[in-house]
Structure formats: C-alpha cells, structure tokens
Design a protein around this motif. Structure first.
Motif, short mmCIF file in Angstrom:
data_model
loop_
_atom_site.label_atom_id
_atom_site.label_comp_id
_atom_site.label_asym_id
_atom_site.label_seq_id
_atom_site.Cartn_x
_atom_site.Cartn_y
_atom_site.Cartn_z
N UNK A 1 -51.94 -68.58 -53.81
CA UNK A 1 -50.78 -68.58 -53.05
C UNK A 1 -49.51 -69.48 -53.53
N UNK A 2 -50.01 -70.82 -53.67
CA UNK A 2 -49.11 -71.83 -53.96
C UNK A 2 -48.59 -71.53 -55.39
N UNK A 3 -49.38 -71.20 -56.46
CA UNK A 3 -49.02 -70.92 -57.76
C UNK A 3 -48.13 -69.68 -57.86
N UNK A 4 -48.31 -68.78 -56.98
CA UNK A 4 -47.32 -67.59 -56.69
C UNK A 4 -46.05 -68.17 -56.42
N UNK A 5 -46.17 -68.73 -55.38
CA UNK A 5 -44.88 -69.33 -54.92
C UNK A 5 -43.92 -70.21 -56.00
N UNK A 6 -44.73 -71.03 -56.75
CA UNK A 6 -44.11 -71.87 -57.76
C UNK A 6 -43.61 -70.73 -58.87
N UNK A 7 -44.33 -69.71 -59.06
CA UNK A 7 -43.86 -68.63 -60.03
C UNK A 7 -44.71 -68.92 -61.28
N UNK A 8 -45.67 -69.70 -61.31
CA UNK A 8 -46.70 -69.69 -62.46
C UNK A 8 -47.60 -68.34 -62.43
N UNK A 9 -47.73 -67.68 -61.43
CA UNK A 9 -48.64 -66.50 -61.45
C UNK A 9 -47.66 -65.42 -60.89
N UNK A 10 -47.73 -64.44 -61.91
CA UNK A 10 -46.56 -63.00 -61.43
C UNK A 10 -47.52 -62.27 -60.29
N UNK A 11 -46.84 -61.42 -59.96
CA UNK A 11 -47.32 -60.76 -58.59
C UNK A 11 -48.60 -59.99 -58.75
N UNK A 12 -48.60 -59.02 -60.05
CA UNK A 12 -49.77 -58.16 -60.40
C UNK A 12 -50.90 -59.21 -60.75
N UNK A 13 -50.79 -60.45 -61.47
CA UNK A 13 -51.94 -61.10 -61.54
C UNK A 13 -52.49 -61.84 -60.26
N UNK A 14 -51.46 -61.98 -59.47
CA UNK A 14 -51.79 -62.66 -58.08
C UNK A 14 -52.68 -61.60 -57.32
N UNK A 15 -52.24 -60.27 -57.16
CA UNK A 15 -52.87 -59.31 -56.59
C UNK A 15 -54.29 -58.95 -57.12
N UNK A 16 -54.37 -59.10 -58.51
CA UNK A 16 -55.55 -58.94 -59.19
C UNK A 16 -56.58 -60.12 -58.92
N UNK A 17 -56.04 -61.10 -58.82
CA UNK A 17 -56.73 -62.40 -58.54
C UNK A 17 -57.32 -62.52 -57.02
N UNK A 18 -56.48 -61.97 -56.23
CA UNK A 18 -57.08 -61.68 -54.77
C UNK A 18 -57.99 -60.70 -54.59
#
Length: 386
Positions: A316-333
């Motif tokens: 969640x922190x990396x998504x907030x900082x922009x180093x993870x895009x939304x699609x990658x974040x959802x797949x990672x979850x």
C-alpha cells in the motif's frame, strides 16, 4: 520454478474421462468443502494437471473454477468438453478454441422487444498465440480409425447460455444469429469460468470439440457416436496446450528468479591474484577463513501470516508513493491473498504453495528493490532458502 499445475475442468463425466485417460497416476485431492479433484501428470511429461468436474451450467462452473483457482494457484485454467456448432463450416470432431466468450442471455425487455446487453471475455493474448502455434504444427491429434480427415482447430467466439441449444429456428437460435453471428459454437459453461478467471486474475482458455450442430439432432444416434470423439479431440489439444503452457511458465520463472537474485544482491564476484583471492559474498560474519552465512529460520504459520500482513502495508505504501501502478498493486494483492491462505496450513503441500505464490509475487514487483528484498526474507521464512 513454479509448481502450479494447469487446472482442467469439464462439465460431463464423458469429458472428464477423456482428459483423465491422458494423465499418469492421478491422485485424489479433496478440497475442504468436499470438491474432489484428481492431480496427475500428462503422460510422458512433467506437466501437472488438476482435473475437476463442474456439472452443467455457468453458475456451477464459475463456483468450481474459483474454488480450483484458490486451491491450486494454477498456471492457467482450461475448460474442456463438447459443444454444438452454429455453422456448417465447422465440422463434427473439429476443435473450437474461444478467442472470446459471449454470455448471450444478457438483455433488457422493453415495449419494442428484447435488447441485447452482452458480456464478453477475451482469451488471454499469450494463450491464444500459443494455441495458434500448436494448431499450425498440427501434430496434436491422434488418428481415428476409419476417418481420413484429421480434426482441425478453429478459432472464434463461443456463445455460452443457460439452456441446451438444439434448434436452428427457435427464438434463442434467432437471437444468437442476430446478435452473436460470429460465434462458432454454443455451450453452457464458458461464461462462468471466464468470469471466475477474470475476478481471480487467472488466465482461462475454452477448448471445445464439436459433437453436434445444435440443429435438432442432439441426442440422436449420430450425436452419441460423435460425443466421445469430440471429447477426445478436445482433450488431446487441451493437454498439449497445458504441456506448452507449463514449459513457458517454467522458463519465465527462471528468468524472473535470475533477475530477483541479481536485485537481492546474491551475485557473487571472485577476483584472483597470484598471492590472494578476494571473494564477495553475502554473509553474516567471517572468522579467519570461515564464512558464516545468514540464515532465516522457517517461521511458524502464525508468525508468517503476521509478516505477510505486514507486507500488505508495504504494498500500500509503494502504491501511494507511485512506485506500483494500480494494476500491479491489485495483482500483487491477489497473489498475497493466495499466499496467506496457503500459509494457514501446516503441511508440506501448503508450504510449497506459499513459496510458489511468493516467488510469483516477487517476479511481479521486480522493479521495486525494497519489496523484492522483503519477499526474499518471506520466502526463506516460508521454508525455501533459495
């Protein structure tokens, strides 16, 4: 390398047996809610397949497909069986692989008639490309005695509904021709499986052998003769596809692991001179000529689950900082959720599933060195020192 199998699902026992005959040493795997799968390898290969029976209908197929995805974290899900041809250009015995799936019963009833509200799922590009390649090779089918023409693989839309389609003149048949006239075949499960794959991030392929023409001849003597042959042809192409999918996944996993080891700092450099050698190595301490390696003991399930939940916060922190895009974040979850479920077990198989899922997750976030390093510790804690 990934240990995930290919999940193969069928609706009918006839279709199930056609796939099972191609597996070596299938072993029963019972889901905690009672669903039974059989896990074996495609004969003559190391490709693992988890085979399951869904029964008829999109709803049942969706539930069992999601259950299989959660249980096995598969390389892909293949739905295999028979279907009715919608056009005479598709021969009995041919195999249709869906480029996309229509849920053709969606609509709205208005004063001036029924209006289509279609839902559609496209086949994953990589699987479609691989299947087209295998179709061009044309070495997957076994010769059928008394039949000179080998079955062909056709690529196109498949229409999935909620009724058995067995007419060329019924209202449903006219509806399909009017709104879904590019569909090559019709059946009753593909939409449910496609939706389950979509929601769980699992690639899905629909492979159907043509057993009838959906024209009023279903359940005839001719149809009963063609069903086992059509099921066998679909099983032959699907298991060949499964073998190639696993091979490609193993190659991709090796490449991701090489990149991850490099990012984690596991590369070793050796420089030799005439009088001394200098070795660069990740170690806990060095005493004289002895090197003491850091090791991470395997955590208890409770500790590992706590660490995995902590990793969710890092994502969640990396998504907030922009180093993870939304699609990658959802797949990672999604992968993290699979790892958490597997970590709750206390068996060698659950430990292997945890490690496999975490390694796949590591490849997904390879561009974030901090996350890769954290996952290296989690993988070791789950029981894999590599």
């Amino acid at each position: 390398m990934s240990n995930g199998p290919v999940v193969v699902l069928t609706a009918l026992n006839l279709e199930y047996q056609a796939v099972r005959q191609r597996l070596a040493d299938p072993q029963v795997h019972r889901h905690e809610r009672g669903t039974r799968f059989e896990v074996g390898t495609v004969q003559g290969t190391s490709c693992r397949v988890a085979l399951g029976l869904t029964s008829k209908g999109n709803h049942s197929a969706a539930v069992i497909a999601e259950r299989a995805i959660q249980e096995f974290s598969p390389v892909a899900v293949l739905f295999v069986g028979v279907a009715g041809a919608l056009w005479d250009t598709v021969r009995l015995g041919d195999v249709v692989m869906a480029t996309h799936v229509y849920a053709y019963h969606g609509g709205t009833s208005e004063d001036d008639g029924l209006k289509a509200r279609p839902r559609v799922w496209e086949a994953p590009h990589g699987i479609s490309q691989l299947a087209s390649h295998l179709a061009r090779l044309n070495d997957w089918a076994e010769p059928a005695p008394g039949h000179a023409d080998a079955p062909q693989v056709r690529f196109g839309a498949i229409a999935a509904g909620e009724v058995v389609q067995n007419s060329r003149i019924s209202a449903e048949a006219k509806w399909i021709r009017q709104h879904y006239n590019d569909a090559l075949a019709v059946e009753m499960e593909a939409a449910g499986v496609a939706q389950a794959g979509h929601l769980n991030g699992a690639p899905v392929a629909i492979v159907r052998g043509i057993s009838d023409r959906a024209d009023g001849t279903k359940n005839s003597a001719d149809d009963r003769n063609w069903q086992p042959r059509a099921a066998a042809n679909a099983a032959a192409f699907a298991t060949r596809l499964a073998v190639e999918l696993v091979g490609e996944e193993e190659e991709a996993t090796l490449r991701r692991d090489d990149r991850a080891r490099s990012a984690d700092g596991f590369d070793r450099g050796v420089s030799n001179t005439a009088h001394n050698s200098t070795v660069g190595i990740m170690a806990g301490s060095v005493t004289g000529s002895s090197v003491h390696m850091n090791t991470v003991p395997k955590s208890s399930p409770t500790d590992l689950i706590a660490e995995l939940n902590g990793f969710r916060e890092q994502l969640g922190q990396h998504r907030a900082e922009g180093s993870l895009d939304e699609d990658t974040y959802r797949e990672a979850l999604t992968d993290l959720g699979s790892a958490l479920r597997a970590a709750g077990g206390n068996t060698p198989e659950s430990s292997k599933r945890t490690v496999m899922t975490l390694r796949r997750l590591r490849g997904l976030v390879i561009d974030c060195p901090a996350l890769v390093a954290a996952l290296a510790s989690l993988i070791a804690a789950a029981g894999d020192p590599a």
